[in-house]
Enzyme design. Structure first.
Site, mmCIF file in Angstrom:
data_model
loop_
_atom_site.group_PDB
_atom_site.id
_atom_site.type_symbol
_atom_site.label_atom_id
_atom_site.label_comp_id
_atom_site.label_asym_id
_atom_site.label_seq_id
_atom_site.Cartn_x
_atom_site.Cartn_y
_atom_site.Cartn_z
ATOM 1 N N CYS A 1 41.632 15.342 -46.685
ATOM 2 C CA CYS A 1 43.256 14.162 -46.938
ATOM 3 C C CYS A 1 42.360 12.922 -46.400
ATOM 4 C CB CYS A 1 44.003 14.137 -45.603
ATOM 5 S SG CYS A 1 45.181 13.542 -45.714
ATOM 6 N N CYS B 1 49.840 9.432 -50.633
ATOM 7 C CA CYS B 1 48.799 10.869 -50.688
ATOM 8 C C CYS B 1 47.440 10.435 -50.921
ATOM 9 C CB CYS B 1 48.775 12.341 -50.926
ATOM 10 S SG CYS B 1 47.661 13.598 -51.263
#
Length: 261
Positions: free
Chosen positions: A73, A197
């Site tokens: 991530c 994101c």
């Protein structure tokens, strides 16, 4: 057992941060992570990040999506760097380990520049593209992003198991200029659109940069602005990829650790 947690966000991508150097979520933490990330019955977050000691590195980052699955991530890693500085583990520079390998990063104030892993290639996916930036990402260019059915189209592509047996994240990008794009993302593991994101905007920046022969792309997301710089190598891959943007602590507190199920 009560645990101390910290809430961080990077352009609206929010995470529960836990100092795991003297603490463990247990051998099977999935149910606990799901409960803590629940936005009605827990703290609420897109994911949970545990920092632990690791020989040869400043720390190791363990990232879990809200459903307990693991992946890389980008925004979470930037927040992990800010958290490590808050804990006194690092100062301005760091070398740490994540699920996809080693990373380096620099932090100045609340701005974190994260070196991502190299990307071998952009792959065609019908009329769209696929890029692995530490997590899998489907990329589609659209004209009217504000009105686009991100949830419906994103969910359909994410669950196209014939194409993606393990699922994929899905990104929709709209050109704003030769060096700027707008991006919205449906995230696997969250199973919803998120405000931002990091690995997703990186995938979009590589696709768009390759199309426009650019090496630096600015990205607008629902949660804020990010930048991605990179170098295209002779083999058609990308290296020296740097994802930059803000990472901020929102609040901290204590919560009783849910029983494992």
């Amino acid at each position: 057992m009560d645990i101390t947690f910290y809430k961080y966000q990077g352009t609206g991508n929010d995470f529960i941060m836990v100092d795991g150097r003297a603490f463990s979520l247990g051998a099977d933490p999935v149910s606990r992570i799901h409960a803590l990330c629940h936005r009605r019955f827990g703290i609420g977050a897109d994911g949970l990040i545990l920092l632990q000691n690791k020989s040869g590195y400043d720390f190791e980052m363990f990232y879990y999506n809200a459903d307990g699955t693991q992946s890389m991530c980008g925004n979470g890693a930037r927040c992990a760097v800010a958290f490590a500085k808050f804990l006194g583990i690092i100062s301005e520079d760091t070398h740490f380990l994540a699920i996809d390998g080693p990373h380096r990063a620099k932090i100045s104030g609340d701005w974190v520049a994260l070196e991502m892993g190299n990307v071998e290639a952009i792959q065609p996916a019908g009329q769209d593209f696929f890029v692995d930036t530490g997590s899998p990402h489907h990329v589609r260019q659209v004209d009217d992003l504000d009105q686009y059915d991100v949830l419906g189209e994103g969910r359909a592509i994410r669950n196209d198991l014939a194409t993606y047996p393990r699922g994929t994240n899905v990104n929709f990008m709209k050109p704003l200029s030769d060096t700027e794009i707008q991006v919205r993302t449906f995230e696997r593991g969250v199973e919803d659109e998120t405000l931002s994101c990091g690995t997703g905007v990186t995938a979009c920046a590589l696709v768009y940069g390759a199309q426009r022969n650019q090496q630096s792309i600015k990205i607008t997301t629902l949660g804020g602005n990010l930048e991605v710089g990179f170098v295209k190598n002779p083999a058609g891959g990308f290296e020296q990829i740097v994802l930059s943007g803000p990472a901020k602590q929102v609040f901290s507190g204590k919560i009783s650790l849910p029983e494992a199920t």
